[in-house]
Design a protein around this motif. Sequence first.
Motif, PDB file in Angstrom:
ATOM      1  N   VAL A  77     -13.382   1.158 -15.549  1.00  0.00           N
ATOM      2  CA  VAL A  77     -11.981   1.432 -15.213  1.00  0.00           C
ATOM      3  C   VAL A  77     -11.163   1.604 -16.499  1.00  0.00           C
ATOM      4  CG1 VAL A  77      -9.913   0.539 -14.069  1.00  0.00           C
ATOM      5  CG2 VAL A  77     -12.136   0.329 -12.962  1.00  0.00           C
ATOM      6  N   GLU A  84       0.825  -1.211   0.000  1.00  0.00           N
ATOM      7  CA  GLU A  84       0.000   0.000   0.000  1.00  0.00           C
ATOM      8  C   GLU A  84       0.860   1.262   0.000  1.00  0.00           C
ATOM      9  OE1 GLU A  84      -4.285  -1.471   1.817  1.00  0.00           O
ATOM     10  OE2 GLU A  84      -2.852  -0.551   3.194  1.00  0.00           O
ATOM     11  N   MET A 106     -17.990  -2.763 -14.563  1.00  0.00           N
ATOM     12  CA  MET A 106     -16.859  -2.301 -13.754  1.00  0.00           C
ATOM     13  C   MET A 106     -15.584  -2.287 -14.587  1.00  0.00           C
ATOM     14  SD  MET A 106     -15.915  -1.177 -10.848  1.00  0.00           S
ATOM     15  CE  MET A 106     -14.357  -0.859 -10.021  1.00  0.00           C
ATOM     16  N   VAL A 125      -9.359  -5.770 -13.780  1.00  0.00           N
ATOM     17  CA  VAL A 125      -9.364  -4.332 -13.502  1.00  0.00           C
ATOM     18  C   VAL A 125      -7.929  -3.828 -13.270  1.00  0.00           C
ATOM     19  CG1 VAL A 125     -10.029  -2.632 -11.736  1.00  0.00           C
ATOM     20  CG2 VAL A 125     -11.742  -4.220 -12.656  1.00  0.00           C
ATOM     21  N   LEU A 161      -6.377  -5.069  -4.972  1.00  0.00           N
ATOM     22  CA  LEU A 161      -6.379  -4.986  -3.515  1.00  0.00           C
ATOM     23  C   LEU A 161      -6.816  -6.304  -2.911  1.00  0.00           C
ATOM     24  CD1 LEU A 161      -8.173  -1.546  -3.006  1.00  0.00           C
ATOM     25  CD2 LEU A 161      -5.727  -1.998  -2.823  1.00  0.00           C
ATOM     26  N   ASP A 175      -8.910  -6.733  -0.468  1.00  0.00           N
ATOM     27  CA  ASP A 175     -10.361  -6.780  -0.256  1.00  0.00           C
ATOM     28  C   ASP A 175     -11.135  -6.442  -1.533  1.00  0.00           C
ATOM     29  OD1 ASP A 175      -9.609  -4.177  -0.239  1.00  0.00           O
ATOM     30  OD2 ASP A 175     -10.368  -3.689   1.744  1.00  0.00           O
ATOM     31  N   GLY A 176     -10.464  -6.514  -2.679  1.00  0.00           N
ATOM     32  CA  GLY A 176     -11.164  -6.430  -3.955  1.00  0.00           C
ATOM     33  C   GLY A 176     -11.372  -5.020  -4.456  1.00  0.00           C
ATOM     34  N   GLY A 177     -12.041  -4.184  -3.660  1.00  0.00           N
ATOM     35  CA  GLY A 177     -12.287  -2.810  -4.074  1.00  0.00           C
ATOM     36  C   GLY A 177     -13.334  -2.678  -5.166  1.00  0.00           C
ATOM     37  N   LEU A 178     -14.213  -3.695  -5.280  1.00  0.00           N
ATOM     38  CA  LEU A 178     -15.240  -3.648  -6.318  1.00  0.00           C
ATOM     39  C   LEU A 178     -16.564  -3.225  -5.674  1.00  0.00           C
ATOM     40  CD1 LEU A 178     -14.334  -7.097  -7.879  1.00  0.00           C
ATOM     41  CD2 LEU A 178     -13.614  -4.869  -8.715  1.00  0.00           C
ATOM     42  N   PRO A 179     -17.258  -2.227  -6.248  1.00  0.00           N
ATOM     43  CA  PRO A 179     -18.551  -1.834  -5.692  1.00  0.00           C
ATOM     44  C   PRO A 179     -19.538  -2.990  -5.836  1.00  0.00           C
ATOM     45  CG  PRO A 179     -17.860  -0.340  -7.474  1.00  0.00           C
ATOM     46  CD  PRO A 179     -16.909  -1.483  -7.465  1.00  0.00           C
ATOM     47  N   THR A 180     -20.354  -3.243  -4.809  1.00  0.00           N
ATOM     48  CA  THR A 180     -21.178  -4.447  -4.811  1.00  0.00           C
ATOM     49  C   THR A 180     -22.344  -4.373  -5.798  1.00  0.00           C
ATOM     50  OG1 THR A 180     -22.373  -3.519  -2.945  1.00  0.00           O
ATOM     51  CG2 THR A 180     -20.654  -5.114  -2.443  1.00  0.00           C
ATOM     52  N   GLY A 181     -22.806  -3.168  -6.124  1.00  0.00           N
ATOM     53  CA  GLY A 181     -23.994  -3.054  -6.968  1.00  0.00           C
ATOM     54  C   GLY A 181     -23.717  -3.027  -8.464  1.00  0.00           C
ATOM     55  N   VAL A 182     -22.449  -3.046  -8.847  1.00  0.00           N
ATOM     56  CA  VAL A 182     -22.103  -2.889 -10.253  1.00  0.00           C
ATOM     57  C   VAL A 182     -22.010  -4.257 -10.930  1.00  0.00           C
ATOM     58  CG1 VAL A 182     -19.607  -2.952  -9.893  1.00  0.00           C
ATOM     59  CG2 VAL A 182     -20.532  -1.629 -11.771  1.00  0.00           C
ATOM     60  N   VAL A 234      -3.295  -2.198  -9.831  1.00  0.00           N
ATOM     61  CA  VAL A 234      -3.421  -2.627  -8.439  1.00  0.00           C
ATOM     62  C   VAL A 234      -4.594  -3.591  -8.266  1.00  0.00           C
ATOM     63  CG1 VAL A 234      -3.973  -1.842  -6.098  1.00  0.00           C
ATOM     64  CG2 VAL A 234      -2.394  -0.507  -7.516  1.00  0.00           C
TER      65      VAL A 234
END
Lengths: 311, 260
Positions: free
Chosen positions: A103, A50, A99, A145, A85, A87-94, A83
Amino acid sequence: MPHSPAVEVRGLVKRYDGRAVVDGLDLSAAAGRVTAVLGPNGAGKTTTVECCEGLRPPDAGTVRVLGLDPVADGAALRPLVGVMLQDGGLPTGVRAREMLDHVARMYADPWDTDALAERLGLDGFARTTVRRLSGGQRQRLALAVAVVGRPRVVFLDEPSAGMDPQSRLAVWQLVRELRDEGAAVILTTHLMEEAEDLADHVVVVDHGTVIAQGSVPELLATDVDRRGAATLVVHTAHDVAATGLRERLGPSYAVEHRSATSLAVTGEVTPSTVATVTAWLAAQDVLVTRLDLGRRTLEDVFLDLTGRSLR
Amino acid sequence: MTAPAGHPAPGRHAAAPGARRVLAQAGFEARMILRNGEQVLVAVVIPVLALVGLVQGTFVEIDTAGSSRVDFLTPGVLALAVMTASFTSQAIATGFDRRNGVLRLLATTPLGRGGLLAGKVLGVLAVEAVQVLLLGAAAVVLGWRPGVAGVVLALVGVVLGTAAFTALALLVAGTLRAEAVLALANLLLLVLALGGGVIVPADRLPGPFAALASWLPSGAFGDVLRGALLDGSLPLLPVLVLAAWAVGLGALAARFFRWH
């Protein structure tokens, strides 16, 4: 370029609430190489990457990525770095494909998203929202991504976590191709298999500092040199007692239990050593189910370095 | 300009132009909100129902000071709608995006932190455009006939109110756990809607609420929109109160917002 490392970390210190999570860490990762940062949970792997991604400013030390400061030169660096991450960093609703396409729009010259989606098998869940994806599907999307901008440096934080074997193979294959095209790939992992199969260079991290590094053969070789011996591990169909084998082999060999049904023999392993061990087992009517000879695994090295106790 | 299909050859490694990145993010944010059923309910359906109910129904006695009910109530309902989009929706979305690492991931792309914030604000304005058009249309059907100057001034008020409430949303979302953000954002909206001087002006509220509400961003925002649309002018004190909230909350959000 080939002579200067893509990522150079010197004396990195990062504290949370006064406690040093990274404590004087040095790391360098070359272009066209896969560098694995290997260590137990809490060793400081994620914090280190990070800092390299510009997400956390270091408390001390220097971080350079392609010669630039990830915090001060962030705008120049971001198009060059991909990158993934932990914890993924993906919005749950998309939706998955939405997605990736979103990007991709951040780059002037992105990877063709149709081709990338096909490569990583995203087509089967292109219109599924992130919250309904399996762990492996999310990881594949997160990797897509990370690489859609065709980066020169790729940071992958635990890329294989939660992946099924098929996904993992697809991911590893893509990581190798990125490397072969000249990208520097830095991945954190606590999976020995991943580091052993994929990494050109392994950096073992514990308690915020580097405790060993080198290529996989180098790490294994130093270990053998240190012991001046090789190891033979036999797995058996039934429980066996180490005591009898110890007497048979004599004092120049160490015999210890790995589990109730496996024994590790350390010493100068010759053809007659193998014959002695198998004959002794045959005399007791115990079948050998597997026999690993000579080569210790990276896991053995890792456990010797970081300790076998739970933490 | 795309790479050969399926081949990870190094690209030109350039970012898309800044305006394109921010607009892409704004469209992304607005689509996420307008696709979410709960968000549409809170941001569009409830304000429209509230407007129709309050204007047509006689169950609530309102002293409209000589104006028609629709003229008097529409500015307040518009203010409430803007608060749902700029505060409640934005706080909840940002709170969960922060927990899920979305903010950090997008901050590592060429969009960056500044572009992400700009995209969020533009996304909110896009949702508000939808709200204003739908609510305005409903009000016109009910007999609302605002003046052109009033509408222009009201748009200035909407931008000012959006600044204050988006700053509050980011302050809440950037400092609290996602679940706490969800609870607080909804609770605060309800409290401000009922007793914050949005729909019912601060000076018509009972006792202590009257004194308090005109100094709240909600009361000031309601008064700014009523001033613009009923009198055709921006009232000075509420504008200053709202601007002070926008600056103060913006400074707090900049200081305390945590990306992790």
